[in-house]
Design an enzyme around this catalytic site. Structure first.
Site, PDB file in Angstrom:
ATOM      1  N   GLU A 145       1.014  -9.395  -6.595  1.00 44.83           N
ATOM      2  CA  GLU A 145      -0.158  -9.131  -5.570  1.00 44.83           C
ATOM      3  C   GLU A 145       0.565  -8.590  -4.505  1.00 44.83           C
ATOM      4  O   GLU A 145       1.211  -9.302  -3.716  1.00 44.83           O
ATOM      5  CB  GLU A 145      -0.840 -10.387  -5.384  1.00 44.83           C
ATOM      6  CG  GLU A 145      -2.324 -10.622  -5.540  1.00 44.83           C
ATOM      7  CD  GLU A 145      -2.729 -11.866  -5.226  1.00 44.83           C
ATOM      8  OE1 GLU A 145      -2.459 -12.774  -5.860  1.00 44.83           O
ATOM      9  OE2 GLU A 145      -3.697 -12.031  -4.249  1.00 44.83           O
ATOM     10  N   CYS A 197      -4.068  -9.638   3.122  1.00 47.67           N
ATOM     11  CA  CYS A 197      -3.874  -8.191   2.169  1.00 47.67           C
ATOM     12  C   CYS A 197      -5.305  -7.877   2.054  1.00 47.67           C
ATOM     13  O   CYS A 197      -5.512  -6.545   1.651  1.00 47.67           O
ATOM     14  CB  CYS A 197      -3.103  -8.546   1.127  1.00 47.67           C
ATOM     15  SG  CYS A 197      -3.776  -9.990   0.061  1.00 47.67           S
TER      16      CYS A 197
END
Ligand SMILES: Cc1cc2nc3c(=O)[nH]c(=O)nc-3n(C[C@H](O)[C@H](O)[C@H](O)COP(=O)(O)OP(=O)(O)OC[C@H]3O[C@@H](n4cnc5c(N)ncnc54)[C@H](O)[C@@H]3O)c2cc1C
Length: 1011
Positions: free
Chosen positions: A771, A805
């Protein structure tokens, strides 16, 4: 006041039964007949009332639960503020076909409803291009209408609707209008439209409006005692409990000054009641005003609203009884039921509060209203004002207050049919709440009124329903008391059904605020690696530094290759046992772990704030996410790890099951030192893998603390090794190990690629779940509400100092609203407080370290059009919230991991190109869309190659099991964290086929078969 604070989440049943029931039932019993008769007369009069406002006719015609009602609300909200014709056309085209307008056109002479229905119908027909030539006059008219005329027709209809809510556009006109003869039975409280200031500029504007309104209202000595209603949220952009100190400096004086102006001009002031989390804060302000010299025998016109739907209302009035007696002062209290019920329910569920601050049964709110009326009746220091349109509530109060002076209050445009019955009384006193202002500020007020009128439980709504049963409508709320047990609304903790929601902390509560004053527990901390459950005191010792001060918090002990190897070996030995450890027992451990995390919330908050510079609010969210991961993956694993018997020929047993793979390597980032660390580690463990977990160097202590809790929860020591230290060094050792089966990574794209290429060199093919980040965009068209957009951008771009993020990196705004959006955004940025994350009032903490600080600043320096707020902090890695204007998307190549939002102008006609450009960035993590037009939203959703899309909301804070999180391409491999596919990727499938007939034939077949 303690009694008020501690009763926010009191059990509804207990409260109604212990505190309200006898009070209300005793009075009801004695006066039942009188109350019933009056209620019935009021309703009968309302039924025959003719002079209904066009608005109430409209509401009557278009039930707000119908498609047409929803369309109306949406159009009314958006049409008046959209600047460009194209978007207006799009909106009309989008919404009007949804309704079946024709059925509202009647033969009667109700011109208003007919005009609006015809306008909608015509448009509906045009946009659907279904005009049938020979269909009477309407069809012909339609054929001849051009776009602008249609837009105007609709705008006119909506204008008329808006006018029903707004008394007048400015205060002078409002006063003149209120003085007209037709109003002589009523007095007025002017509400200056506009609330929830987003910027200081907004709040200054609203303040000036109130000032002017008070002065104008006071002119002519104000014989009818007209008053002004004020919303504290409009006077400050950060009207929040965690900003108490700031508000004492900036908001308290404004409230004081407006009251002073009220006193000087002989105008009553009433502060409206807003969301429940603002109650304590508002009481602090009111107490200060009451205690001041402003309130004395000369001026008793100060007051505020109390919401009976809040469980604390009764206790507020209880407190006022003693308190006003003590200080010997008189005030006004407006008793309302409350206008934000749906919002309160949503907030409590989202935040995982222990219960709701409001009642969840309508009749409980009604009983509370009556019980509060008794409290007011007992209090000689209060002039009571009852704001309700409910015939039963009105009759009860009129009966209770028969020997006392008081007034009713109603909303402009509503309740005329109710109050007309009472107008004939000699002592009739009623005040109309009259909103004054431009339509621009209408939205929040409009939405509340429309919701109120449309709610099934609303008295006014039921009154307008065809063939309602009068007796049922006016029956006492006490008749439903037995239904207190049948609550359809689940407690916030139970909303997920088969798993508990994580508990939140209510930061507006005094005891919570007090508990968050850290007492130095985490001084001189030590973070060790853990192998076999033992602390590893290695030789490489490094200071743990706070990112927001120069303080050294303690020491962390980093491992070398040898220790890493020892860890791997100890796990390998245990691997098979852990694989075969029963899933139920595994789940027990992780559920216990979740509980332990919750029990230690305050410690973990302090650790996150001190070591990682996370704000208190972010730390709480982080802890909740970790808890949700444990519970969600436990639930998933329990299902996933059930062996299934598959159908097949007789004489065989075919089974299918999941099993752990073996050694797994978890690498987690510093930006979510608890949530991601726990999520990844638990996922790997619960699927039967032994785990080396390696947190970011910067958040070593949080990891050590958390793994200690996990071991305490009962995880066998040999199932996990925590290795603190240099990623490259540990990584090399673990990734090269032959037995490695899974690598679960969250971090930078650069590191993900290094891991990927190392894995490619190996003989076997370990699973790699990565990720990484994103160049995330938010698209805003001209139908979006700027204030809403700006709040979401501030939240999505600057919260956590932009170190998420999912954060919004690029705000793409349509050119017609670009300047206004930019201006408002800059205004909102100025309300952000950057500083020490250990303080509750801090919005934005530091970035993680000096390297990050330098990288972000180097990026900012490359641009000319930059706006930053002043922060004046001389130590710590603080980067102020920054807005950078860019010309094209390709000006950005990589993610900038800090509080920096880039702003890009686009043309509506280039929307498709914009989406393509976003896709071409090569990241696919998050995308925000702000638009009122479903077709635009659908178009973006269809074309965007993005993992998480957020519509008309912020684009961060994905909730486990609710918004599974993760992107594509440069943003990661999937599967989504907190989603149904995640665990499956980390384990092996196994199919076992057993020939059960191999020894001695198929006995079971023979015994089953009958002749
Ligand atoms: C003059 C005036 C001033 C006002 N000022 C304010 C103010 O400052 N702040 C504010 O919040 N509101 C204010 N209001 C709005 C007011 O709260 C609503 O108009 C009021 O709730 C409607 O009450 P009612 O008795 O007319 O209607 P009713 O239909 O009898 O009651 C509606 C009430 O029931 C509640 N309810 C609905 N379903 C449930 C449920 N399942 N469980 C529990 N409760 C439920 C609703 O939320 C609402 O509070 C004001 C209203 C007036 C008339």
């Amino acid at each position: 006041m303690q009694n008020i604070f501690k009763n926010k989440y009191l059990d509804q049943k207990k409260l109604v039964k212990d505190h309200f029931y006898y009070l209300v039932s005793n009075f009801s019993e004695l006066n039942q007949k009188q109350i019933d008769n009056l209620s019935i007369n009021i309703v009968k009069n309302a039924q025959s009332y003719k002079a209904g406002s066009p608005f109430s006719k409209l509401i009557h015609e278009f039930s707000l639960t119908s498609n047409e009602g929803i369309v109306l609300m949406c159009l009314a909200e958006a049409l008046l503020r959209i600047p460009d014709a194209k978007t207006i056309n799009d909106l009309i085209e989008d919404k009007i076909p949804i309704g079946d307008w024709k059925k509202y056109i009647k033969n009667d002479k109700d011109l208003f409803v007919n005009i609006s229905s015809i306008a909608f119908l015509l448009t509906g027909k045009i946009v659907q291009e279904k005009v049938e030539e020979n269909k009477n006059i309407l069809g012909k008219v339609v054929k001849n209408l051009s776009g602008p005329i249609l837009r105007n027709a609709i705008k006119q209809a909506i204008n008329i609707l808006a006018k029903q809510f707004v008394f007048e556009r400015d205060i002078k006109k409002a006063i003149d209008f209120s003085n007209e003869k037709k109003h002589d039975k009523y007095t007025f409280s002017f509400d200056m439209l506009g609330e929830a200031a987003v910027t200081y500029e907004d709040s200054d504007r609203y303040y000036k409006q109130y000032e002017q309104a008070i002065i104008e209202t006071g002119k002519g000595k104000n014989p009818h005692k007209k008053s002004i209603s004020i919303k504290l949220s409009s006077l400050h952009p950060r009207y929040e409990r965690n900003k108490l100190d700031l508000l004492k400096k900036e908001l308290f004086p404004k409230a004081y000054k407006l009251t002073e102006l009220g006193r000087d001009n002989n105008v009553d002031i009433c502060f409206d009641a807003e969301e429940a989390d603002r109650l304590n804060l508002s009481l602090f302000i009111f107490k200060e005003i009451i205690e001041s010299k402003l309130i004395d025998e000369k001026y008793q016109g100060f007051g505020f609203a109390v919401q009976a739907y809040q469980k604390r209302a009764f206790f507020v009035l209880d407190w006022l009884k003693k308190y006003l007696n003590e200080v010997n002062k008189k005030i006004n209290i407006r008793l309302v039921k409350g206008a934000y019920w749906d919002t309160e329910i949503k907030i409590a569920q989202e935040q995982g509060f222990t219960d709701y601050p409001v009642f969840t049964k309508k009749f409980a709110t009604d009983i509370s209203y009556l019980a509060c009326a008794h409290k007011l009746y007992e209090n000689d220091n209060i002039f009571s004002q009852f704001a309700t349109h409910n015939a039963h509530s009105i009759s009860y109060i009129k009966t209770l207050f028969k020997d006392r002076d008081f007034e009713f209050q109603k909303l402009h445009g509503m309740g005329d049919e109710i109050y007309s019955y009472l107008e004939k009384d000699d002592n009739f006193k009623c005040r109309v709440y009259a909103p004054v202002g431009g339509y621009k500020d209408l939205l929040p007020y409009l939405v509340r009124r429309l919701l109120e009128n449309g709610a099934n439980t609303s008295f006014i709504h039921q009154l307008k329903t065809k063939d309602f049963d009068i007796l049922k409508l006016v029956q006492s709320p006490l008749t439903k008391i037995d239904k207190l047990d049948e609550d359809k609304i689940k407690k916030p903790i139970e909303i997920y059904g088969d798993r508990k929601n994580s508990k939140g902390l209510d930061l507006s509560e005094e005891d919570v605020v007090d508990s968050l004053k850290f007492n130095g527990k985490f001084k001189d901390i030590k973070a060790y690696s853990l192998i076999n459950g033992e602390d590893i005191k290695s030789d490489e010792v490094i200071d743990i530094k706070s990112p927001h001060s120069s303080t050294t918090l303690g020491k962390k002990y980093f491992v070398d290759e040898k220790i890493s190897e020892a860890a791997i070996e100890s796990l390998k030995e245990y691997s098979s046992k852990w694989k075969n450890f029963p899933i139920e027992k595994k789940v027990e451990i992780f559920l216990k772990f979740a509980d332990l995390i919750e029990e230690n919330t305050n410690d973990i908050i302090e650790i996150c704030a001190k070591e990682s510079g996370k704000s208190i609010k972010n730390s709480i969210a982080e802890i909740r996410e970790a808890v949700d991961f444990c519970r969600y993956y436990s639930k998933e694993a329990l299902n996933l790890f059930q062996t299934q018997t598959l159908k097949g020929p007789t004489g065989e047993l075919n089974q299918y099951r999941m099993i752990g793979k073996g050694l797994s390597f978890v690498i987690s980032p510093w930006n979510f030192p608890v949530a991601i660390f726990v999520g990844q580690t638990v996922a790997a463990l619960i699927t039967g893998n032994v785990v080396i977990t390696k947190p970011a160097e910067q958040s070593s202590f949080a990891a050590y603390y958390i793994i200690k809790l996990l071991l305490k929860a009962g995880l066998p020591n040999n199932a996990i090794a925590l290795l603190l230290g240099d990623g490259a060094l540990i990584g090399k050792k673990v990734i090269n190990d032959k037995k490695l089966k899974n690598v679960i990574f969250t971090g930078s794209l650069e590191t993900a690629k290094i891991i990927q290429s190392t894995l490619q060199q190996k003989e076997n093919i370990p699973t790699f779940v990565a990720e990484t980040g994103g160049l995330n965009c938010m698209i805003v068209d001209t139908s979006a509400l700027t204030e809403h957009v700006v709040k979401d951008v501030v939240n999505s771009g600057f919260d956590s100092a932009g170190q998420r993020c999912s954060a919004c990196r690029i705000l793409c705004v349509e050119e017609n609203v670009y300047d206004h959006t930019k201006h408002t955004l800059i205004g909102a940025m100025k309300t952000q407080q950057v500083g020490n994350p250990e303080e509750l009032s801090t919005d934005i903490g530091p970035v993680i370290d000096t390297e990050a600080f330098e990288n972000i600043n180097n990026h900012i320096k490359k641009f000319d059009k930059v706006f930053q707020i002043d922060i004046n902090l001389n130590q710590g890695n603080f980067v102020p919230p920054t807005l950078i204007e860019i010309e094209k998307l390709s000006d950005l190549k990589n993610e900038v991991f800090g509080p920096v939002v880039h702003m890009l102008k686009y043309k509506a006609s280039n929307l498709d190109q914009l989406i393509e450009d976003i896709n071409d960035l090569g990241f696919g993590l998050t995308l925000g869309i702000h638009s009122r037009i479903d077709k635009t939203i659908d178009r973006v959703v269809e074309k965007a190659e993005i993992g998480n899309i957020y519509i008309n909301r912020n684009m961060i804070g994905a909730v486990v099991g609710v918004q599974p999180f993760g992107g594509y391409e440069k943003s990661g491999t999937g599967p989504k964290a907190g989603g149904p596919e995640y665990l499956k990727r980390l384990c092996h499938e196994q199919s076992i086929s057993n020939n059960t007939a191999s020894m001695g034939g198929n006995a079971s077949l023979l015994s089953e078969v009958e002749d």
